[in-house]
Design a protein around this motif. Structure first.
Motif, PDB file in Angstrom:
ATOM      1  N   VAL A 126       0.841  -1.208   0.000  1.00 43.94           N
ATOM      2  CA  VAL A 126       0.000   0.000   0.000  1.00 43.94           C
ATOM      3  C   VAL A 126       0.869   1.248   0.000  1.00 43.94           C
ATOM      4  O   VAL A 126       0.639   2.168  -0.796  1.00 43.94           O
ATOM      5  CB  VAL A 126      -0.965   0.003   1.211  1.00 43.94           C
ATOM      6  CG1 VAL A 126      -1.712   1.335   1.301  1.00 43.94           C
ATOM      7  CG2 VAL A 126      -1.955  -1.144   1.117  1.00 43.94           C
ATOM      8  N   LYS A 127       1.853   1.291   0.873  1.00 49.97           N
ATOM      9  CA  LYS A 127       2.712   2.483   0.960  1.00 49.97           C
ATOM     10  C   LYS A 127       3.419   2.762  -0.367  1.00 49.97           C
ATOM     11  O   LYS A 127       3.543   3.915  -0.776  1.00 49.97           O
ATOM     12  CB  LYS A 127       3.740   2.325   2.079  1.00 49.97           C
ATOM     13  CG  LYS A 127       3.129   2.455   3.455  1.00 49.97           C
ATOM     14  CD  LYS A 127       4.190   2.322   4.522  1.00 49.97           C
ATOM     15  CE  LYS A 127       3.611   2.521   5.899  1.00 49.97           C
ATOM     16  NZ  LYS A 127       4.653   2.424   6.934  1.00 49.97           N
ATOM     17  N   LYS A 128       3.857   1.708  -1.023  1.00 49.22           N
ATOM     18  CA  LYS A 128       4.575   1.865  -2.288  1.00 49.22           C
ATOM     19  C   LYS A 128       3.635   2.242  -3.429  1.00 49.22           C
ATOM     20  O   LYS A 128       3.970   3.083  -4.263  1.00 49.22           O
ATOM     21  CB  LYS A 128       5.305   0.563  -2.631  1.00 49.22           C
ATOM     22  CG  LYS A 128       6.031   0.597  -3.962  1.00 49.22           C
ATOM     23  CD  LYS A 128       6.719  -0.712  -4.266  1.00 49.22           C
ATOM     24  CE  LYS A 128       7.402  -0.640  -5.622  1.00 49.22           C
ATOM     25  NZ  LYS A 128       8.012  -1.913  -5.973  1.00 49.22           N
ATOM     26  N   ASN A 129       2.477   1.628  -3.479  1.00 46.78           N
ATOM     27  CA  ASN A 129       1.600   1.759  -4.642  1.00 46.78           C
ATOM     28  C   ASN A 129       0.450   2.754  -4.489  1.00 46.78           C
ATOM     29  O   ASN A 129      -0.160   3.138  -5.482  1.00 46.78           O
ATOM     30  CB  ASN A 129       1.026   0.388  -5.009  1.00 46.78           C
ATOM     31  CG  ASN A 129       2.110  -0.541  -5.510  1.00 46.78           C
ATOM     32  OD1 ASN A 129       2.634  -0.355  -6.591  1.00 46.78           O
ATOM     33  ND2 ASN A 129       2.461  -1.525  -4.702  1.00 46.78           N
ATOM     34  N   ALA A 130       0.155   3.145  -3.269  1.00 43.89           N
ATOM     35  CA  ALA A 130      -0.963   4.075  -3.050  1.00 43.89           C
ATOM     36  C   ALA A 130      -0.565   5.177  -2.071  1.00 43.89           C
ATOM     37  O   ALA A 130      -1.223   5.402  -1.056  1.00 43.89           O
ATOM     38  CB  ALA A 130      -2.179   3.309  -2.547  1.00 43.89           C
ATOM     39  N   PRO A 131       0.510   5.905  -2.382  1.00 42.80           N
ATOM     40  CA  PRO A 131       0.975   6.933  -1.432  1.00 42.80           C
ATOM     41  C   PRO A 131      -0.048   8.047  -1.193  1.00 42.80           C
ATOM     42  O   PRO A 131      -0.078   8.633  -0.111  1.00 42.80           O
ATOM     43  CB  PRO A 131       2.253   7.469  -2.079  1.00 42.80           C
ATOM     44  CG  PRO A 131       2.125   7.133  -3.533  1.00 42.80           C
ATOM     45  CD  PRO A 131       1.345   5.854  -3.577  1.00 42.80           C
ATOM     46  N   LYS A 132      -0.913   8.316  -2.170  1.00 40.38           N
ATOM     47  CA  LYS A 132      -1.929   9.359  -1.963  1.00 40.38           C
ATOM     48  C   LYS A 132      -3.001   8.885  -0.982  1.00 40.38           C
ATOM     49  O   LYS A 132      -3.526   9.682  -0.207  1.00 40.38           O
ATOM     50  CB  LYS A 132      -2.570   9.753  -3.288  1.00 40.38           C
ATOM     51  CG  LYS A 132      -1.626  10.506  -4.200  1.00 40.38           C
ATOM     52  CD  LYS A 132      -2.311  10.855  -5.500  1.00 40.38           C
ATOM     53  CE  LYS A 132      -1.366  11.552  -6.443  1.00 40.38           C
ATOM     54  NZ  LYS A 132      -2.023  11.835  -7.730  1.00 40.38           N
ATOM     55  N   VAL A 133      -3.308   7.612  -0.994  1.00 41.28           N
ATOM     56  CA  VAL A 133      -4.264   7.061  -0.036  1.00 41.28           C
ATOM     57  C   VAL A 133      -3.675   7.165   1.368  1.00 41.28           C
ATOM     58  O   VAL A 133      -4.334   7.623   2.308  1.00 41.28           O
ATOM     59  CB  VAL A 133      -4.631   5.597  -0.380  1.00 41.28           C
ATOM     60  CG1 VAL A 133      -5.462   4.959   0.722  1.00 41.28           C
ATOM     61  CG2 VAL A 133      -5.359   5.525  -1.722  1.00 41.28           C
ATOM     62  N   VAL A 134      -2.420   6.766   1.509  1.00 40.06           N
ATOM     63  CA  VAL A 134      -1.733   6.831   2.804  1.00 40.06           C
ATOM     64  C   VAL A 134      -1.678   8.279   3.295  1.00 40.06           C
ATOM     65  O   VAL A 134      -2.014   8.568   4.449  1.00 40.06           O
ATOM     66  CB  VAL A 134      -0.314   6.223   2.706  1.00 40.06           C
ATOM     67  CG1 VAL A 134       0.470   6.435   3.994  1.00 40.06           C
ATOM     68  CG2 VAL A 134      -0.390   4.736   2.354  1.00 40.06           C
ATOM     69  N   ALA A 135      -1.284   9.197   2.412  1.00 39.08           N
ATOM     70  CA  ALA A 135      -1.185  10.610   2.794  1.00 39.08           C
ATOM     71  C   ALA A 135      -2.551  11.175   3.178  1.00 39.08           C
ATOM     72  O   ALA A 135      -2.659  11.955   4.133  1.00 39.08           O
ATOM     73  CB  ALA A 135      -0.569  11.416   1.651  1.00 39.08           C
ATOM     74  N   GLY A 136      -3.602  10.787   2.453  1.00 39.16           N
ATOM     75  CA  GLY A 136      -4.945  11.276   2.765  1.00 39.16           C
ATOM     76  C   GLY A 136      -5.399  10.857   4.151  1.00 39.16           C
ATOM     77  O   GLY A 136      -5.959  11.659   4.907  1.00 39.16           O
ATOM     78  N   ILE A 137      -5.144   9.616   4.501  1.00 37.22           N
ATOM     79  CA  ILE A 137      -5.535   9.141   5.834  1.00 37.22           C
ATOM     80  C   ILE A 137      -4.690   9.818   6.906  1.00 37.22           C
ATOM     81  O   ILE A 137      -5.200  10.188   7.965  1.00 37.22           O
ATOM     82  CB  ILE A 137      -5.459   7.604   5.913  1.00 37.22           C
ATOM     83  CG1 ILE A 137      -6.502   7.013   4.970  1.00 37.22           C
ATOM     84  CG2 ILE A 137      -5.686   7.121   7.348  1.00 37.22           C
ATOM     85  CD1 ILE A 137      -6.368   5.546   4.737  1.00 37.22           C
ATOM     86  N   ASP A 138      -3.412  10.022   6.621  1.00 42.08           N
ATOM     87  CA  ASP A 138      -2.559  10.757   7.560  1.00 42.08           C
ATOM     88  C   ASP A 138      -3.100  12.169   7.782  1.00 42.08           C
ATOM     89  O   ASP A 138      -3.096  12.675   8.909  1.00 42.08           O
ATOM     90  CB  ASP A 138      -1.117  10.823   7.057  1.00 42.08           C
ATOM     91  CG  ASP A 138      -0.383   9.494   7.144  1.00 42.08           C
ATOM     92  OD1 ASP A 138      -0.890   8.562   7.813  1.00 42.08           O
ATOM     93  OD2 ASP A 138       0.695   9.380   6.522  1.00 42.08           O
ATOM     94  N   MET A 139      -3.579  12.799   6.719  1.00 47.81           N
ATOM     95  CA  MET A 139      -4.122  14.154   6.839  1.00 47.81           C
ATOM     96  C   MET A 139      -5.431  14.163   7.629  1.00 47.81           C
ATOM     97  O   MET A 139      -5.678  15.091   8.406  1.00 47.81           O
ATOM     98  CB  MET A 139      -4.346  14.777   5.461  1.00 47.81           C
ATOM     99  CG  MET A 139      -3.060  15.167   4.739  1.00 47.81           C
ATOM    100  SD  MET A 139      -2.175  16.520   5.576  1.00 47.81           S
ATOM    101  CE  MET A 139      -0.872  15.632   6.396  1.00 47.81           C
ATOM    102  N   ILE A 140      -6.244  13.134   7.462  1.00 51.73           N
ATOM    103  CA  ILE A 140      -7.475  13.028   8.257  1.00 51.73           C
ATOM    104  C   ILE A 140      -7.104  12.900   9.740  1.00 51.73           C
ATOM    105  O   ILE A 140      -7.693  13.561  10.598  1.00 51.73           O
ATOM    106  CB  ILE A 140      -8.341  11.836   7.782  1.00 51.73           C
ATOM    107  CG1 ILE A 140      -8.937  12.153   6.410  1.00 51.73           C
ATOM    108  CG2 ILE A 140      -9.448  11.527   8.799  1.00 51.73           C
ATOM    109  CD1 ILE A 140      -9.623  10.962   5.739  1.00 51.73           C
ATOM    110  N   ALA A 141      -6.104  12.071  10.036  1.00 51.72           N
ATOM    111  CA  ALA A 141      -5.652  11.912  11.423  1.00 51.72           C
ATOM    112  C   ALA A 141      -5.131  13.242  11.961  1.00 51.72           C
ATOM    113  O   ALA A 141      -5.460  13.633  13.092  1.00 51.72           O
ATOM    114  CB  ALA A 141      -4.576  10.831  11.510  1.00 51.72           C
TER     115      ALA A 141
END
Length: 166
Positions: A126-141
């Motif tokens: 996930v971290k490698k292939n979907a960095p925008k998803v990871v970043a979006g959830i980090d921003m929600i947090a």
């Protein structure tokens, strides 16, 4: 037309969605106070942020639309579909969150080349292939941490001023 290739394609895309969904569910529910539906054969989930309602209201965020607007602007830049757009009450701070902001062809090829099996391999996938998803959830947090912090800071300031005035 039914074929082995189509069956394989759908199996792989379902597996990729499952990995992305598990990550999104786990990351969101790790935020204290957030509940979410566990996704099953979809590419989105429903996140419930209603535990933050008092903090949101103190920040003058009184509707799900305002919550969506607050998350899309600087510094968070994260899009969600708010409760009223989902035919929920305007004051329901639930939102639909999709987790497909990645290059599908690239992710498909990456999955074929190196199928993640363990939890740590799935996390790295996930971290490698979907960095925008990871970043979006980090921003929600970050957003909800800041909402709570600002509310606590405001309460501390009021408490300090009350003590000083006595």
């Amino acid at each position: 037309e039914i074929s082995k290739e189509m069956d394989e394609y759908f199996e792989i895309t379902r597996n990729v969605h499952k990995i992305m969904g598990e990550y999104t569910y786990n990351a969101l529910t790790a935020i204290d106070g957030v509940k979410a539906t566990k996704p099953d054969a979809t590419f989105y989930l429903l996140a419930d942020f209603n535990a933050f309602a008092p903090d949101l209201q103190k920040a003058k965020i009184k509707t799900s639309q305002k919550l969506s607007e607050s998350l899309i602007i600087h510094p968070y830049h994260t899009a969600i579909v708010g409760g009223d757009s989902l035919v929920l009450e305007r004051t329901d701070f639930s939102a639909r969150i999709a987790y497909v902001d990645y290059d599908g062809g690239k992710v498909y090829r990456e999955y074929l080349a190196n199928k993640p099996k363990s939890s740590s391999e799935k996390l790295e996938f996930v971290k490698k292939n979907a960095p925008k998803v990871v970043a979006g959830i980090d921003m929600i947090a970050d957003f909800f941490t800041n909402i709570r912090k600002n509310t606590l800071d405001e309460l501390q300031t009021k408490k300090s001023s009350m003590i000083a005035s006595n």
